[in-house]
Design an enzyme around this catalytic site. Sequence first.
Site, short mmCIF file in Angstrom:
data_model
loop_
_atom_site.label_atom_id
_atom_site.label_comp_id
_atom_site.label_asym_id
_atom_site.label_seq_id
_atom_site.Cartn_x
_atom_site.Cartn_y
_atom_site.Cartn_z
N CYS A 19 -74.95 -18.43 -24.56
CA CYS A 19 -74.37 -17.64 -23.48
C CYS A 19 -74.53 -16.15 -23.67
CB CYS A 19 -72.86 -17.86 -23.36
SG CYS A 19 -72.43 -19.53 -23.15
N ASN A 121 -68.72 -16.47 -25.61
CA ASN A 121 -69.99 -16.86 -26.24
C ASN A 121 -69.69 -17.29 -27.66
OD1 ASN A 121 -72.64 -17.04 -27.17
ND2 ASN A 121 -72.82 -14.86 -27.54
N GLY A 122 -70.04 -18.54 -27.99
CA GLY A 122 -69.81 -19.04 -29.35
C GLY A 122 -69.35 -20.49 -29.34
N TYR A 267 -85.09 -14.69 -32.64
CA TYR A 267 -85.46 -15.34 -31.38
C TYR A 267 -84.61 -14.97 -30.18
CZ TYR A 267 -86.16 -19.21 -28.06
OH TYR A 267 -86.41 -19.96 -26.95
#
Length: 482
Positions: A19, A121-122, A267
């Site tokens: 996310c 996010n996580g 990445y």
Amino acid sequence: MDPQHDHYSDDDDKPREECGVVGIYGDPDASRLCYLALHALQHRGQEGAGMVTVHNKVLKSITGIGLVSDVFNESKLDQLPGDMAIGHVRYSTAAGSSSILKNVQPFVANSKFGSFGVAHNGNFVNYQLVRAELEEKGSIFSTTSDTEVVLHLIAKSKARSFVLRVLEACERLQGAYSMVFVTEDGKLVAARDPFGFRPLVMGRRSNGSIVFASETCALDLVEATYEREVHPGEVVLVDDTTKEIQSMYLLRPHPPKPKSCIFEHIYFAQPNSIVFGRSVYESRYAFGEILATEAPVEDCDVVIAVPYSGVVAALGYAAKAGVPYQQGLIRSHYVGRTFIEPSQKIRDFGVKLKLSPVKAVLEGKKVVVVDDSIVRGTTSSKIVRMLKEAGAKEVHMRIASPPIIGSCYYGIDTPRTQELISNRMNVEEIRKFIGAHSLAFLPSDSFRKLLGSDYNNFCYACFTGKYPLNPTAPMEESIDDK
């Protein structure tokens, strides 16, 4: 995030960031700025997007499936007035659309002290345990997302102020979280876990409005000047009382050492972002230079990249090796989430749809191809075969990360450990499997040389199998039962 991950397709053989989050405070164009910032973070998730704004003590929410530009348009943004907004982009899976929509954030809750929204996010490693405790006390869950436990913990808290309720909730949660919250009474709160697994930065626009985002590339697009990271273990409050940030910390005076995700630099993040205080572009370029020094290919003719994530490392490799970098693979910009497979199965169809070889660059050449990682090996083998079919005399694969041997429990969607090719095979066995003339990975001690005194502030669990925060047994099972 959603712990009920879906199976990978052969053609998306990469770990997937789950996310991106955005928070805007004090700007009359909050929803439009949030839209632009989410657009800048689109690489962090393409499955769904959402936004919540606050206007006249009312939270307005729009969420949808697809890209940011699919979910929002001018008329939708007109429905999101106010000078505060939080937004979210969600990672890509192949789940049914009804279950996807329920899990698209930000989530909004109504509680006895008013409405509030959250974007996260996580991944919480103790999600199942906390959820079971809450359900025993009568909480009813409507999604499969671990983020929903945050809503319940805050709603049940007896703390006096919202920011203290957030702090109390965070102290119950273990794992990775970068979160932004808004409340109906005009508060914006940002929080980051004590290990700092996932990134979260803060900036300011010329009119004084404050912007939080997963990456600095989002700040750049909305013309906000980067100020600093939200520190690991920090909870930041912005509201009308001072219009300046107020911060408090979890687990003082003995917070753990930060364990930021090294894969952001390999990445996930955009090359033009500063993540964990370091330039992503410079990290990737250095990875390529190290590969050229540690694993050179004698008399190679050309260096190419698997676009786009391998490009910067390939540039570093080519410069260090003194060999020209060229575009030997072209990536299509127009591959949607769904496409019609040919009735007669075309070999490597999915990869060919996304990547096209350039025969003029490859024919009769000894080629070095640089990629950021190998997960299952299926895509790598298809790329090697495609390059050979396009006339490459030799194909030498160079990977700008060490072998991935362990699943991630901190907000990255990876296959289960048994499916990771480097967990089952050594480098020579992988080389044979993918059909390359040679194969080399980034040596794991490269990080120590490159990061120096910052080395111990990063998480390398996917390369070492040593986890800074051990997952609960149910969490391990949820990944292994994908």
